[in-house]
Enzyme design. Structure first.
Site, PDB file in Angstrom:
ATOM      1  N   GLY A  15       0.834  -1.211   0.000  1.00 53.32           N
ATOM      2  CA  GLY A  15       0.000   0.000   0.000  1.00 53.32           C
ATOM      3  C   GLY A  15       0.857   1.244   0.000  1.00 53.32           C
ATOM      4  O   GLY A  15       1.902   1.281   0.641  1.00 53.32           O
ATOM      5  N   ASN A 116       5.979  -5.222   5.526  1.00 54.91           N
ATOM      6  CA  ASN A 116       6.292  -6.604   5.896  1.00 54.91           C
ATOM      7  C   ASN A 116       6.498  -7.541   4.714  1.00 54.91           C
ATOM      8  O   ASN A 116       7.527  -8.211   4.597  1.00 54.91           O
ATOM      9  CB  ASN A 116       5.134  -7.185   6.722  1.00 54.91           C
ATOM     10  CG  ASN A 116       5.141  -6.642   8.126  1.00 54.91           C
ATOM     11  OD1 ASN A 116       6.186  -6.579   8.759  1.00 54.91           O
ATOM     12  ND2 ASN A 116       3.982  -6.226   8.608  1.00 54.91           N
ATOM     13  N   THR A 144       5.201   2.289   5.489  1.00 52.94           N
ATOM     14  CA  THR A 144       3.810   1.874   5.654  1.00 52.94           C
ATOM     15  C   THR A 144       3.114   2.849   6.580  1.00 52.94           C
ATOM     16  O   THR A 144       3.679   3.254   7.592  1.00 52.94           O
ATOM     17  CB  THR A 144       3.648   0.439   6.212  1.00 52.94           C
ATOM     18  OG1 THR A 144       2.275   0.284   6.626  1.00 52.94           O
ATOM     19  CG2 THR A 144       4.503   0.174   7.438  1.00 52.94           C
ATOM     20  N   ASP A 146       0.765   2.012   8.318  1.00 52.11           N
ATOM     21  CA  ASP A 146       0.286   1.206   9.441  1.00 52.11           C
ATOM     22  C   ASP A 146       1.250   1.150  10.616  1.00 52.11           C
ATOM     23  O   ASP A 146       0.872   0.772  11.719  1.00 52.11           O
ATOM     24  CB  ASP A 146      -0.006  -0.223   8.963  1.00 52.11           C
ATOM     25  CG  ASP A 146      -1.167  -0.271   8.001  1.00 52.11           C
ATOM     26  OD1 ASP A 146      -2.139   0.478   8.228  1.00 52.11           O
ATOM     27  OD2 ASP A 146      -1.109  -1.025   7.027  1.00 52.11           O
ATOM     28  N   ARG A 192      -5.822  -2.891   9.970  1.00 59.81           N
ATOM     29  CA  ARG A 192      -6.458  -4.209  10.014  1.00 59.81           C
ATOM     30  C   ARG A 192      -6.153  -4.913  11.331  1.00 59.81           C
ATOM     31  O   ARG A 192      -7.045  -5.439  11.985  1.00 59.81           O
ATOM     32  CB  ARG A 192      -5.920  -5.026   8.835  1.00 59.81           C
ATOM     33  CG  ARG A 192      -6.675  -6.266   8.486  1.00 59.81           C
ATOM     34  CD  ARG A 192      -6.166  -6.829   7.162  1.00 59.81           C
ATOM     35  NE  ARG A 192      -6.767  -6.123   6.038  1.00 59.81           N
ATOM     36  CZ  ARG A 192      -7.792  -6.629   5.322  1.00 59.81           C
ATOM     37  NH1 ARG A 192      -8.287  -7.808   5.592  1.00 59.81           N
ATOM     38  NH2 ARG A 192      -8.294  -5.947   4.322  1.00 59.81           N
ATOM     39  N   GLU A 247     -10.974   0.093  11.621  1.00 64.78           N
ATOM     40  CA  GLU A 247     -11.727  -0.785  10.712  1.00 64.78           C
ATOM     41  C   GLU A 247     -11.523  -2.250  11.094  1.00 64.78           C
ATOM     42  O   GLU A 247     -12.318  -3.104  10.748  1.00 64.78           O
ATOM     43  CB  GLU A 247     -11.251  -0.570   9.274  1.00 64.78           C
ATOM     44  CG  GLU A 247      -9.773  -0.916   9.088  1.00 64.78           C
ATOM     45  CD  GLU A 247      -9.244  -0.773   7.671  1.00 64.78           C
ATOM     46  OE1 GLU A 247      -9.971  -0.291   6.798  1.00 64.78           O
ATOM     47  OE2 GLU A 247      -8.070  -1.150   7.450  1.00 64.78           O
ATOM     48  N   LEU A 302      -7.729   8.518   1.620  1.00 61.59           N
ATOM     49  CA  LEU A 302      -6.974   9.756   1.830  1.00 61.59           C
ATOM     50  C   LEU A 302      -5.894   9.569   2.887  1.00 61.59           C
ATOM     51  O   LEU A 302      -4.880  10.258   2.882  1.00 61.59           O
ATOM     52  CB  LEU A 302      -7.924  10.888   2.249  1.00 61.59           C
ATOM     53  CG  LEU A 302      -8.461  11.815   1.155  1.00 61.59           C
ATOM     54  CD1 LEU A 302      -7.328  12.549   0.453  1.00 61.59           C
ATOM     55  CD2 LEU A 302      -9.313  11.097   0.140  1.00 61.59           C
ATOM     56  N   GLN A 303      -6.099   8.638   3.804  1.00 51.97           N
ATOM     57  CA  GLN A 303      -5.102   8.379   4.842  1.00 51.97           C
ATOM     58  C   GLN A 303      -3.754   7.985   4.244  1.00 51.97           C
ATOM     59  O   GLN A 303      -2.716   8.223   4.832  1.00 51.97           O
ATOM     60  CB  GLN A 303      -5.587   7.265   5.783  1.00 51.97           C
ATOM     61  CG  GLN A 303      -6.764   7.687   6.627  1.00 51.97           C
ATOM     62  CD  GLN A 303      -7.464   6.496   7.271  1.00 51.97           C
ATOM     63  OE1 GLN A 303      -7.163   6.107   8.386  1.00 51.97           O
ATOM     64  NE2 GLN A 303      -8.407   5.905   6.551  1.00 51.97           N
ATOM     65  N   ARG A 304      -3.786   7.373   3.083  1.00 50.33           N
ATOM     66  CA  ARG A 304      -2.526   6.941   2.489  1.00 50.33           C
ATOM     67  C   ARG A 304      -2.111   7.803   1.302  1.00 50.33           C
ATOM     68  O   ARG A 304      -1.079   7.564   0.696  1.00 50.33           O
ATOM     69  CB  ARG A 304      -2.607   5.470   2.072  1.00 50.33           C
ATOM     70  CG  ARG A 304      -3.572   5.204   0.930  1.00 50.33           C
ATOM     71  CD  ARG A 304      -3.664   3.728   0.608  1.00 50.33           C
ATOM     72  NE  ARG A 304      -4.131   3.536  -0.744  1.00 50.33           N
ATOM     73  CZ  ARG A 304      -4.450   2.366  -1.276  1.00 50.33           C
ATOM     74  NH1 ARG A 304      -4.361   1.273  -0.541  1.00 50.33           N
ATOM     75  NH2 ARG A 304      -4.856   2.264  -2.512  1.00 50.33           N
TER      76      ARG A 304
END
Lengths: 417, 417
Positions: A15, A116, A144, A146, A192, A247, A302-304
């Protein structure tokens, strides 16, 4: 005079983030500055390379201005992929193919910007190079939103996503106060399995904002009944209640909360089932059972890709990890990932280092349980102190005609063979 | 020496914008500069005033820095309402009550920042002042992201929403290209009856972006079958298709497209049914029938509260219309709304003027049909030329600790009586 080096190839994977292209810029510029003959870019990562899709980056990044634009361009400039290499013992052919393409291009240094799964690619390729006696050096460049990569203090991309989430959470909280009518807003934030991004909503809290009322991270089991009770209590006390949920929040039985909806099943661009609908489900339930006005707001992609508001610390570090990877590879390292090591919190000082990619690949770093409060509905001060330095300062977009300018990929694709 | 004036009261009404507080700042500063004794702010507009909820604004806006922060603070600083006054002949009591509160506060000038419905309030109050011989002057200050106010070239608030939509549409388009996999993204943009905001997505198109592929405005009847056919054709030609639809698109039979979903019914903060779900419905249908990956992205409330990216033209004009309203009222005008008159397109020059509020109230300005192409799936160049000047330049947020700073409303509420 700079020593002339062999060719370099760089790819982006997984991503995207708002600053992943800053790492690409870091690899490109450092490689050129340190004498690389050619810097190739794989199109759509290793998957594209297998189809011999690559470009000579100098044909696309032609000036210092282009480098500045590239740093500010959202999404992966070269395109990305979700492609996991097979185990070496299962399919040596695919490895032979990759190495023959790399040999044809006279590549000596291979850089992969990713998370990862992408580090797994670096691990396997560097392992294979040992087996077949290749001299190509393989380095991983972390990215990332995340923030779930092991070994590194944080990942480039996370700071800007956190800054974006903090900024819009403040705006949405303010928006919820506009009418003199009780309301509950549920924010749905990416993540996630790890709650780093959801926790970032706590940044909104400050002298000029109360912050969100509750935060639910995937690290803590989500209980719908206790959630409803808490919302009801807050609703009695406050005009406007704002709750952020990941989410990825899951019930005790292992199901995602979003699976409780009978709604539409979305599939994202790479075929994964999207974890969407958690906020909608909860907002509807509150509307029905608590009887107040509700809103569900998905912070979505939009977060990414919100490069219009990025953290300067983040975009600078993203560039630095790209540069450090080149430096280390040119000095002989292989099979490593660049990590960020926080030397000091205040003043914030972070340096780059290298780490064995075998210890990083496929490991997922979650938010430590002690950084989430006992009730499991907010993050601790320690968590906020950890993020705060990562969102500092801005890198102004280069605006043309009222909008942020990006580096346009002109699709001059070179296919050989 | 500045002449000493009587007291001023100002309120905000209807949906907020990213720059509605800049108009409040314009009213406050101009009124103080021109000698107003006191400047009151109604809390939650006329509805709050009826409950005698107001503040002395000088207790909250204490410095020039506060004025700068106020301009950059999203959502209505004083709170807003959706409240329509009854016809004068139906209920004179409510008018007597309002005027008695205003008299008690020795208010001589009344300013209301809002859209269509809010101008109706100015109209009725100024009519009533003629009936009861009051000397209070009533002026309307235009605002709305929807740009659907009559008489004015455009409304403050629209330019910033358009800039936000243009910027994030560019980012989302770029994001859609990241994987080497065909996908369709549906953007859902605000606008119940007018397509000004949806049309603004066309701003994304430029030297560095192809722009969205299609735009569907509420001004044109939406046909699901022909929409699906067009998407399918685009899908054959392009890797990533991006379509923007207005939340207010309607079928030939008058139903909103979002009513075709069996989904959840949302009610917004003021009890209106939310027009949400259009993008979700269409994305799901495409996923099922065209068989490709889809995403539905709702641009949501951020359209009206994203003060982290505003147009400097817009925020300046928002301040100016507030100031102009004060100037005109102090010079004796009443029952008018300030309008913006475009004197020249290139270079862009816009001046303020006054307009009879009777001709403005309750009139909805839609996108002219000739600014939408014949097929009804895009806007014309003329449309884009009209918006482009309104999104120019930025007003940098004042950042503290990594996030935009807002003026915090400290809730020092004064109740009299």
């Amino acid at each position: 005079m700079t020593e002339v080096r062999g060719n370099v190839i760089v790819g982006q994977s997984g991503g995207p983030t708002a600053v992943i292209n800053s790492s690409l810029a870091g690899v490109f510029k450092t490689a050129k500055d340190r004498g690389a003959r050619k810097v190739y870019g794989m199109l759509h990562g290793i998957q594209g390379l297998l189809q011999e899709r690559y470009v000579d980056l100098e044909e696309h990044i032609k000036s210092d201005l282009d480098i500045e634009l590239l740093k500010r361009t959202p999404s992966a400039y070269l395109g990305s992929c979700r492609f996991k290499l097979p185990e070496i013992c299962d399919d040596r052919e695919i490895y032979d193919k990759i190495f023959s393409i790399l040999d044809k291009l006279e590549v000596e240094y291979f850089f992969y910007i990713g998370g990862n799964d992408s580090m797994d690619t670096i691990k396997k390729l560097s392992d294979y190079s040992l087996l077949n006696g290749s001299k190509i050096r393989f380095m991983g460049v972390p990215k990332t939103i995340d923030n779930d990569l092991a070994a590194t203090d944080h990942t480039p991309g996370y700071g800007s996503a956190a800054k974006y989430i903090g900024a819009i959470t403040k705006e949405v909280i303010r928006d919820g106060l506009v009418y003199d009518q009780q309301n509950v807003t549920i924010l749905e934030i990416m993540g996630r399995n790890a709650g780093w991004l959801t926790g970032a909503a706590a940044l909104a809290k400050g002298e000029d904002c109360e912050g969100p009322d509750m935060l639910f991270l995937p690290e803590v089991t989500f209980d719908v009944d206790s959630f409803m009770k808490k919302v009801e209590e807050l609703h009695k006390k406050k005009a406007s209640v704002v709750v952020a949920v990941s989410e990825g929040v899951k019930l005790a039985d292992g199901r995602y909360v979003c699976e409780l909806t009978d709604g539409i099943e979305f599939v994202d661009a790479f075929g994964h089932k999207q974890l969407t609908g958690t906020a909608r489900f909860l907002a509807e339930k509150i509307n029905r059972e608590v009887g107040c006005k509700t809103r569900a707001i998905e912070f979505n992609s939009l977060q990414r890709c919100a490069s219009h508001i990025v953290s300067r610390v983040d975009i600078t570090e993203a560039f630095q990890v790209g540069g450090a990877a080149v430096k280390e590879a040119f000095e002989g390292e292989t099979g490593k990932m660049i990590i960020l090591k926080r030397v000091s919190d205040d003043p914030y000082v972070c340096v780059t280092d290298i780490y064995d990619v075998h210890k990083v690949a496929n490991v997922e770093k979650k938010v430590p349980r002690e950084w989430i409060n006992e009730a499991g509905d907010y993050v601790t001060e320690e968590f906020v102190n950890y993020i705060r330095p990562l969102i500092q300062a801005e890198l102004t977009p280069i605006m043309t005609d009222g909008l942020p300018r990006h580096l346009y990929y002109t699709d001059v694709e070179k296919k050989q063979g």
